[in-house]
Each structure stands twice: as C-alpha cells, then as structure tokens.
Scaffold this motif. Structure first.
Motif, PDB file in Angstrom:
ATOM      1  N   TYR A   1      97.347  11.516  44.337  1.00  0.00           N
ATOM      2  CA  TYR A   1      96.493  11.833  45.547  1.00  0.00           C
ATOM      3  C   TYR A   1      95.881  13.005  45.106  1.00  0.00           C
ATOM      4  O   TYR A   1      95.927  14.012  44.230  1.00  0.00           O
ATOM      5  N   GLN A   2      94.664  13.100  46.089  1.00  0.00           N
ATOM      6  CA  GLN A   2      93.712  14.154  45.908  1.00  0.00           C
ATOM      7  C   GLN A   2      94.420  15.645  45.753  1.00  0.00           C
ATOM      8  O   GLN A   2      94.060  16.395  44.979  1.00  0.00           O
ATOM      9  N   ASP A   3      95.238  15.821  46.654  1.00  0.00           N
ATOM     10  CA  ASP A   3      95.881  17.008  46.699  1.00  0.00           C
ATOM     11  C   ASP A   3      96.917  17.114  45.604  1.00  0.00           C
ATOM     12  O   ASP A   3      97.791  18.446  45.684  1.00  0.00           O
ATOM     13  N   LEU A   4      97.226  16.097  44.898  1.00  0.00           N
ATOM     14  CA  LEU A   4      98.111  16.338  43.670  1.00  0.00           C
ATOM     15  C   LEU A   4      99.756  16.400  44.144  1.00  0.00           C
ATOM     16  O   LEU A   4     100.392  15.914  43.282  1.00  0.00           O
ATOM     17  N   SER A   5      99.990  16.719  45.389  1.00  0.00           N
ATOM     18  CA  SER A   5     101.595  16.947  45.831  1.00  0.00           C
ATOM     19  C   SER A   5     102.176  17.455  44.845  1.00  0.00           C
ATOM     20  O   SER A   5     103.314  16.955  44.642  1.00  0.00           O
ATOM     21  N   LEU A   6     101.985  18.570  44.293  1.00  0.00           N
ATOM     22  CA  LEU A   6     102.777  19.480  43.042  1.00  0.00           C
ATOM     23  C   LEU A   6     103.203  20.653  44.043  1.00  0.00           C
ATOM     24  O   LEU A   6     102.770  20.926  45.028  1.00  0.00           O
ATOM     25  N   CYS A   7     104.471  21.030  43.607  1.00  0.00           N
ATOM     26  CA  CYS A   7     105.247  22.099  44.113  1.00  0.00           C
ATOM     27  C   CYS A   7     104.979  23.309  43.474  1.00  0.00           C
ATOM     28  O   CYS A   7     105.343  23.486  42.264  1.00  0.00           O
ATOM     29  N   GLU A   8     103.958  24.294  44.197  1.00  0.00           N
ATOM     30  CA  GLU A   8     103.587  25.255  43.450  1.00  0.00           C
ATOM     31  C   GLU A   8     104.413  26.251  42.583  1.00  0.00           C
ATOM     32  O   GLU A   8     104.236  26.730  41.735  1.00  0.00           O
TER      33      GLU A   8
END
Ligand SMILES: Nc1ncnc2c1ncn2[C@@H]1O[C@H](COP(=O)(O)OP(=O)(O)OP(=O)(O)O)[C@@H](O)[C@H]1O
Ligand SMILES: [Mg+2]
Length: 247
Positions: free
Chosen positions: A82-89
């Motif tokens: 997804y565009q927001d990448l759904s990574l945990c910063e």
C-alpha cells in the motif's frame, strides 16, 4: 494468471468501477493509469481482498475465487504494497520484514522466531532485490524512502507471491530513489512474478511496463502494449478522453 472480469464497485451513489476487465500474467509488468478518482486504488482493493466486488468475478489460475479478507488474497499468492507502506517506524528492518507473517516464520523456523535465521532470510531477500541497508537493526523510521519501499516489497517477497500489487510506489520519491524502485520491479519480473503497478509517472510507465491499462471514471478505456511503441501523448489522450472530445 490473475483475471478480473466485469468488475463493478459502487460507493453509495458513486460508480467507482463499471465493467472492468483486466488480466496480468506471470513475468509481466502491467501498469494501471488514470486521473485522480478514476478507480485505480479501488480496483486494487478488490483484487487484494480489502473490498468486496459488487459485481463481476476474479479468477486466479483459471479458477474463480472470492476474497473476504486480505489474508484470502495472500493465500492465493496476491500480495499488496500500500501507498503508506504500513511499516512500523520504531521496529527494525528484520522485524518489519516478518511482521504479520508468523505463519511463514513458523514453517521456516519450526515455530521459533529465531533472530539469526530471520536475519539470514532478510539478507537473502534484500540481496535479491539489491536493497542496501547499512544496519538491519536500525529502526526503519531512520531509513530513506527508497529503502523503506524496498522493505515493503521485500516483506511481500518473504512469502513468494505470484502477483504483487503496488499502489503508487514512487509517489513520494526523488529521481534516484525512483530508479531504485524501478530496479526492484524489474527484478520481480525477472523472478517470474507478475506485477500490477499504479503510477502517475507516464514516462516511466512507458519504459517499464509491458502493458498499460487506462481507467477513466471507473471504466477501462484503453490498453497499450510496449511493443507497439506508443507515445506518452497517446496515454495522456486516453486518460483525459481528449481524442473523443475532438472527434
Ligand atoms: N471508501 C470510499 N467511500 C466512498 N467513496 C470512495 C471510497 N473509496 C474511493 N471512493 C471514490 O471512488 C472513486 C475512485 O477512487 P480511487 O481511490 O479508486 O481513485 P484513484 O484512481 O486511485 O485516484 P488517485 O490517483 O487520486 O489515487 C473516487 O471518486 C473516490 O472518491
Ligand atoms: Mg489511488
């Protein structure tokens, strides 16, 4: 390999998609282009099990499938970035690569989330994609946009998908970082993965994509094949409907 037939989607009174047909084959990059609100992300959401079809069908390997959740899609080899990448910063690269993939981890590691094994797999996946990250232990919040995109794509690759869906993967990136992501996409294609890419960068799309499908106001209005050596202006005309307006 993955086929959409007559896709329909309504949001209240709004027809987001009407009668859209699309197919993507193994080892092929298909770009999906169109103006803002044309229905690109909506089509991706249907294919990834995020939203149900209101009409039409989805076929994977010739078999009709119905997805109720994104997990159903991943079960059929369709992974979405997804565009927001759904990574945990605040988590590091390795933790992000395995996030939400406990199943994969347990098959791979016999139910133990062994950090060393995970790092080995992480190095292999990132190496295959030529993603360069100095420290696998640094929180991903510290990494560049291109590196983060690499991790998001790498996460999909951990489970060997047949089709990867990318929603505007280069939207927020600089020239060099875009080139990195295009390299990733070429590597996915080389591995025999099918790639569906949503992008507004029409010049890049013309170079990268084997085929381009154009959506306008929820309908598929054109398809361009790289071998036909079409012009970017042809894409623009199809996206805006300029040609029909003149005729
Ligand atoms: N959850 C929703 N509820 C209501 N309307 C929605 C919803 N999601 C999308 N839409 C509408 O459906 C249409 C298609 O939206 P979509 O996000 O698919 O466009 P897009 O082609 O991805 O555009 P962009 O290039 O701006 O990302 C738009 O008119 C949008 O407002
Ligand atoms: Mg969109």
């Amino acid at each position: 390999m993955v086929e959409v037939l007559g896709a329909e989607k309504n949001y209240g009174g709004l027809r987001a998609l009407s009668g859209v047909d699309l197919h993507v084959d193994a080892g092929e990059v298909l770009a999906l282009v169109g103006d803002n609100g044309a229905g690109k992300s909506t089509l991706l959401k249907l294919m990834s099990g995020v939203e149900p079809f209101d009409g039409g069908t989805l076929k994977v390997g010739g078999e009709e499938v119905v997805f109720h959740t994104p997990r159903d899609a991943t079960g059929h080899g369709i992974h979405t970035v997804y565009q927001d990448l759904s990574l945990c910063e605040n988590l590091d690269t390795v933790q992000n690569l395995f996030l939400g993939q406990e199943q994969v981890s347990s098959i791979l590691l016999g139910n133990r989330l062994d950090r060393r094994e995970m790092e080995t797999t992480a190095r292999r996946v990132l190496g295959e994609l030529a993603v360069k990250i100095q420290s696998l232990r640094a929180p991903v919040g510290w990494l560049s946009g291109g590196q983060r995109q690499g991790i998001a794509i790498g996460r999909a690759l951990v489970s060997e998908p047949a089709l990867i869906l990318l929603d505007e993967p280069t939207a927020a990136l600089g020239v060099e970082q875009k080139a990195e992501v295009y390299n990733l996409i070429n590597r996915l294609r080389d591995r025999g993965c099918a790639v569906l890419l949503i992008s507004h960068d029409l010049r890049d799309v013309r170079h990268l994509a084997d085929r381009v499908a154009v959506l306008r106001l929820g309908a598929k209005v054109g398809e361009f094949v790289k071998a036909d050596n079409y012009d970017v202006d042809d894409l623009v005309a199809s996206i805006t409907g300029a040609k029909e307006a003149i005729v």
